[in-house]
Design a protein around this motif. Structure first.
Motif, PDB file in Angstrom:
ATOM      1  N   MET A  84       0.808  -1.215   0.000  1.00 43.86           N
ATOM      2  CA  MET A  84       0.000   0.000   0.000  1.00 43.86           C
ATOM      3  C   MET A  84       0.841   1.265   0.000  1.00 43.86           C
ATOM      4  N   ALA A  85       2.050   1.204   0.511  1.00 41.44           N
ATOM      5  CA  ALA A  85       2.869   2.413   0.608  1.00 41.44           C
ATOM      6  C   ALA A  85       3.161   3.012  -0.762  1.00 41.44           C
ATOM      7  N   THR A  86       3.318   2.169  -1.776  1.00 36.70           N
ATOM      8  CA  THR A  86       3.649   2.657  -3.112  1.00 36.70           C
ATOM      9  C   THR A  86       2.452   2.649  -4.063  1.00 36.70           C
ATOM     10  N   ALA A  87       1.292   2.164  -3.612  1.00 32.19           N
ATOM     11  CA  ALA A  87       0.122   2.070  -4.485  1.00 32.19           C
ATOM     12  C   ALA A  87      -0.587   3.420  -4.578  1.00 32.19           C
ATOM     13  N   VAL A  88      -1.295   3.618  -5.691  1.00 34.54           N
ATOM     14  CA  VAL A  88      -2.073   4.836  -5.914  1.00 34.54           C
ATOM     15  C   VAL A  88      -3.495   4.598  -5.420  1.00 34.54           C
ATOM     16  N   PRO A  89      -4.018   5.423  -4.506  1.00 38.42           N
ATOM     17  CA  PRO A  89      -5.371   5.187  -3.983  1.00 38.42           C
ATOM     18  C   PRO A  89      -6.424   5.377  -5.072  1.00 38.42           C
ATOM     19  N   ASP A  90      -7.507   4.621  -4.957  1.00 36.72           N
ATOM     20  CA  ASP A  90      -8.655   4.839  -5.839  1.00 36.72           C
ATOM     21  C   ASP A  90      -9.411   6.102  -5.460  1.00 36.72           C
ATOM     22  N   LEU A  91      -9.457   6.397  -4.174  1.00 39.37           N
ATOM     23  CA  LEU A  91     -10.180   7.559  -3.671  1.00 39.37           C
ATOM     24  C   LEU A  91      -9.409   8.137  -2.494  1.00 39.37           C
ATOM     25  N   MET A 119     -12.071  -0.958  -2.466  1.00 42.97           N
ATOM     26  CA  MET A 119     -11.338   0.220  -2.932  1.00 42.97           C
ATOM     27  C   MET A 119     -10.152   0.508  -2.016  1.00 42.97           C
ATOM     28  N   LEU A 120      -9.071   1.033  -2.599  1.00 40.96           N
ATOM     29  CA  LEU A 120      -7.956   1.526  -1.806  1.00 40.96           C
ATOM     30  C   LEU A 120      -8.236   2.990  -1.484  1.00 40.96           C
ATOM     31  N   ILE A 121      -8.478   3.272  -0.210  1.00 36.01           N
ATOM     32  CA  ILE A 121      -8.863   4.606   0.240  1.00 36.01           C
ATOM     33  C   ILE A 121      -7.641   5.292   0.852  1.00 36.01           C
ATOM     34  N   GLY A 122      -7.402   6.518   0.429  1.00 36.35           N
ATOM     35  CA  GLY A 122      -6.361   7.340   1.027  1.00 36.35           C
ATOM     36  C   GLY A 122      -6.984   8.412   1.904  1.00 36.35           C
ATOM     37  N   ILE A 123      -6.468   8.577   3.107  1.00 34.66           N
ATOM     38  CA  ILE A 123      -6.959   9.597   4.041  1.00 34.66           C
ATOM     39  C   ILE A 123      -5.816  10.586   4.264  1.00 34.66           C
ATOM     40  N   GLY A 166      -2.830  16.514   6.551  1.00 39.67           N
ATOM     41  CA  GLY A 166      -1.774  17.458   6.201  1.00 39.67           C
ATOM     42  C   GLY A 166      -1.132  17.071   4.883  1.00 39.67           C
ATOM     43  N   ALA A 167       0.195  16.873   4.924  1.00 42.33           N
ATOM     44  CA  ALA A 167       0.908  16.475   3.719  1.00 42.33           C
ATOM     45  C   ALA A 167       1.001  14.963   3.566  1.00 42.33           C
ATOM     46  N   GLU A 168       0.626  14.214   4.598  1.00 40.20           N
ATOM     47  CA  GLU A 168       0.743  12.767   4.563  1.00 40.20           C
ATOM     48  C   GLU A 168      -0.590  12.126   4.197  1.00 40.20           C
ATOM     49  N   VAL A 169      -0.501  10.964   3.554  1.00 37.09           N
ATOM     50  CA  VAL A 169      -1.673  10.191   3.168  1.00 37.09           C
ATOM     51  C   VAL A 169      -1.461   8.762   3.657  1.00 37.09           C
ATOM     52  N   PHE A 170      -2.325   8.291   4.550  1.00 40.30           N
ATOM     53  CA  PHE A 170      -2.259   6.882   4.917  1.00 40.30           C
ATOM     54  C   PHE A 170      -3.402   6.157   4.231  1.00 40.30           C
ATOM     55  N   LYS A 171      -3.170   4.905   3.894  1.00 45.52           N
ATOM     56  CA  LYS A 171      -4.069   4.173   3.007  1.00 45.52           C
ATOM     57  C   LYS A 171      -4.599   2.923   3.685  1.00 45.52           C
ATOM     58  N   GLN A 212     -22.822   9.354   3.255  1.00 41.22           N
ATOM     59  CA  GLN A 212     -22.283   8.004   3.129  1.00 41.22           C
ATOM     60  C   GLN A 212     -21.259   7.765   4.233  1.00 41.22           C
ATOM     61  N   SER A 213     -21.149   6.512   4.617  1.00 34.16           N
ATOM     62  CA  SER A 213     -20.226   6.122   5.675  1.00 34.16           C
ATOM     63  C   SER A 213     -19.405   4.938   5.182  1.00 34.16           C
ATOM     64  N   ILE A 214     -18.106   4.971   5.395  1.00 33.16           N
ATOM     65  CA  ILE A 214     -17.226   3.879   4.973  1.00 33.16           C
ATOM     66  C   ILE A 214     -16.340   3.468   6.144  1.00 33.16           C
ATOM     67  N   THR A 215     -16.007   2.191   6.165  1.00 31.27           N
ATOM     68  CA  THR A 215     -15.056   1.650   7.142  1.00 31.27           C
ATOM     69  C   THR A 215     -13.802   1.226   6.401  1.00 31.27           C
ATOM     70  N   VAL A 216     -12.683   1.774   6.798  1.00 29.09           N
ATOM     71  CA  VAL A 216     -11.393   1.523   6.151  1.00 29.09           C
ATOM     72  C   VAL A 216     -10.519   0.721   7.106  1.00 29.09           C
ATOM     73  N   ILE A 217      -9.925  -0.359   6.598  1.00 27.09           N
ATOM     74  CA  ILE A 217      -9.025  -1.195   7.388  1.00 27.09           C
ATOM     75  C   ILE A 217      -7.603  -0.886   6.971  1.00 27.09           C
ATOM     76  N   ARG A 218      -6.804  -0.519   7.947  1.00 28.13           N
ATOM     77  CA  ARG A 218      -5.396  -0.197   7.698  1.00 28.13           C
ATOM     78  C   ARG A 218      -4.510  -1.069   8.574  1.00 28.13           C
ATOM     79  N   SER A 219      -3.523  -1.696   7.956  1.00 27.42           N
ATOM     80  CA  SER A 219      -2.587  -2.531   8.721  1.00 27.42           C
ATOM     81  C   SER A 219      -1.555  -1.636   9.423  1.00 27.42           C
ATOM     82  N   ILE A 220      -1.359  -1.906  10.694  1.00 22.83           N
ATOM     83  CA  ILE A 220      -0.411  -1.096  11.458  1.00 22.83           C
ATOM     84  C   ILE A 220       0.714  -1.955  12.012  1.00 22.83           C
ATOM     85  N   ALA A 221       0.831  -3.204  11.532  1.00 20.53           N
ATOM     86  CA  ALA A 221       1.913  -4.078  11.988  1.00 20.53           C
ATOM     87  C   ALA A 221       2.467  -4.831  10.803  1.00 20.53           C
TER      88      ALA A 221
END
Length: 464
Positions: free
Chosen positions: A319-326, A421-425, A428-433, A455-464
């Motif tokens: 995910m670090a190098t992928a382009v988010p869909d949204l 979908m790959l969601i980017g949040i 500031g200047a950073e985007v976590f996906k 609309q409401s979405i739930t995004v799962i992000r790996s932190i380990a």
């Protein structure tokens, strides 16, 4: 040229007319008396005509229909596997190709450059990100019509939701009157929310009454429910011959009017008798096949098309190098909450087929491969590609996860999200996906006619 015999013959001369050099053409004619004769023909375009002057048409060719039976390869690639042992016996391999039917297309004319050039496929990814504005002016709209006859159905609220484990969206409708509820019962409805279309079937009506108040509502599913009970009878299926995964899914959708494709999943061969289901609807059978590979179903209700994709189209370690869909930012996030779920991080998993198949070990590249996940046993683990898909998605499910719930508006530059979908949040200047795990949209019409859409979405992000 008239011969002694009744048959007529013609001679066609091909001349290159883009240059100005003179051309000389010798035509040899063999007469029936055996003697060879020659008929010389000399043509010069930009000079004095010699011996004979011909009229040559200059300019772009006229529009015309062009018909051909030349072979046109099908969409996708054709794989030929020669898995029989080499034999010295004279037994050649026979390949039979069906002749292509006659195909015609309209050529609108042109010069040396074709008027209908073949354009390359546009295969680049443009992420969606709403613009940052000081304020957003929106005029919410919501309509509902019956697809069979375009009859308007008046609704006061609608809620639509879907998660990665669902093959159909769940829909809840509230009608303005009993007549509207009756008109919508067991009918395919087209709901338009801020210009985005959703299909739904109102299946289970309900009513509640109080003093001076009468409410009629219904729950249902999206159009994919056409492939389930009670609209389709249960089926039993076994691939009696060698079939590909796409071929098996096509068999399950036979005579339903729906089509299917694989996206992000390489097609592989399934030996005869390896996959079987009993007493299940077509969509449940397809969902079982997809679940065995760690995949899910996305449906396009407008075109009646199913797409089988991995549960993790983008795995956490990429995910670090992928382009988010949204990509969303603080200006459009109306509500934010997060929670952490703790899970062991595994780097290897063992998989095996059931009656037939292979045994495989899938290990995350660059890891030690010493923390195994739960073993996987499934009918479709019959190929290395199948094991790779299922094992990759199983490893992606492991590890600590950050569950983020976002509330967002629905705008022109912020469409409804889709599970997977790959969601980017952006912070500031950073985007976590993260991967969109579930999605829902809610639209309510108040007594004064005000419309509230969110609309409401739930995004799962790996932190380990």
């Amino acid at each position: 040229m008239n011969w002694v015999v009744p048959d007529e013959h013609q001679i066609q001369s091909s001349i290159n007319w883009l240059d100005i050099a003179a051309h000389q053409l010798h035509t040899a004619v063999a007469w029936i008396d055996g003697q060879d004769k020659e008929s010389p023909l000399i043509i010069q375009y930009r000079g004095i005509a010699v011996d004979d002057e011909k009229s040559i048409k200059w300019g772009f060719h006229e529009p015309r229909w062009v018909c051909s039976t030349k072979y046109r390869p099908p969409v996708g690639k054709l794989t030929l596997r020669f898995n029989e042992p080499l034999s010295t016996q004279p037994s050649p391999i026979v390949l039979r190709f069906t002749a292509s039917p006659n195909y015609c297309y309209w050529d609108d004319g042109g010069g040396l450059i074709d008027g209908n050039p073949t354009l390359p496929n546009i295969d680049f990814k443009i992420p969606i990100e709403p613009q940052i504005r000081r304020y957003y002016l929106m005029q919410p709209t919501i309509t509902c019509v019956r697809v069979s006859d375009s009859l308007p159905i008046v609704i006061t609220s609608v809620s639509i939701s879907q998660s990665r484990g669902q093959w159909a969206r769940s829909v809840t409708l509230e009608f303005s009157s009993r007549i509207d509820a009756q008109r919508a019962h067991n009918e395919l409805l087209l709901i338009t929310i801020n210009g985005y279309e959703f299909y739904a079937i109102a299946e289970q009506p309900s009513a509640s009454k109080a003093f001076g108040i009468e409410t009629h509502s219904s729950t249902g599913r999206s159009r994919t429910a056409e492939l389930s009970s009670p609209y389709r009878l249960p089926i039993s299926y076994t691939n009696t011959v060698l079939r590909s995964l796409g071929g098996i899914i096509g068999d399950l959708l036979q005579n339903t009017g729906w089509t299917a494709e694989l996206s992000g999943i390489p097609d592989f061969s399934v030996p005869a008798g390896a996959f079987s289901v009993g007493n299940k609807s077509p969509i449940d059978a397809i969902n079982e096949a997809a679940s065995q590979l760690g995949c899910m179903i996305l449906a396009d209700d407008a075109t009646r098309k199913l797409t089988i994709i991995p549960r993790w189209p983008t795995v956490p370690w990429e995910m670090a190098t992928a382009v988010p869909d949204l990509t969303v930012h603080d200006a459009v996030i109306t509500n934010y909450s997060e929670s952490v779920s703790r899970n062991p991080l595994c780097d290897v998993v063992w998989l095996r087929g059931e009656q037939q198949g292979i045994s495989a070990k899938v290990k995350r590249t660059g890891s030690a491969g010493n923390i195994p996940a739960a073993d996987i046993s499934a009918q479709l683990i019959v190929d290395n590609q199948a094991a790779r898909i299922a094992g990759t998605n199983a490893l992606a499910d492991t590890g600590d996860k950050l569950n983020v719930t976002l509330s967002l508006p629905v705008m022109v530059d912020l469409p409804p999200a889709t599970p997977g979908m790959l969601i980017g949040i952006r912070e500031g200047a950073e985007v976590f996906k993260g991967t969109c795990d579930s999605w829902s949209i809610r639209a309510i019409v108040s007594d004064r006619g005000d419309i509230d859409i969110e609309q409401s979405i739930t995004v799962i992000r790996s932190i380990a």
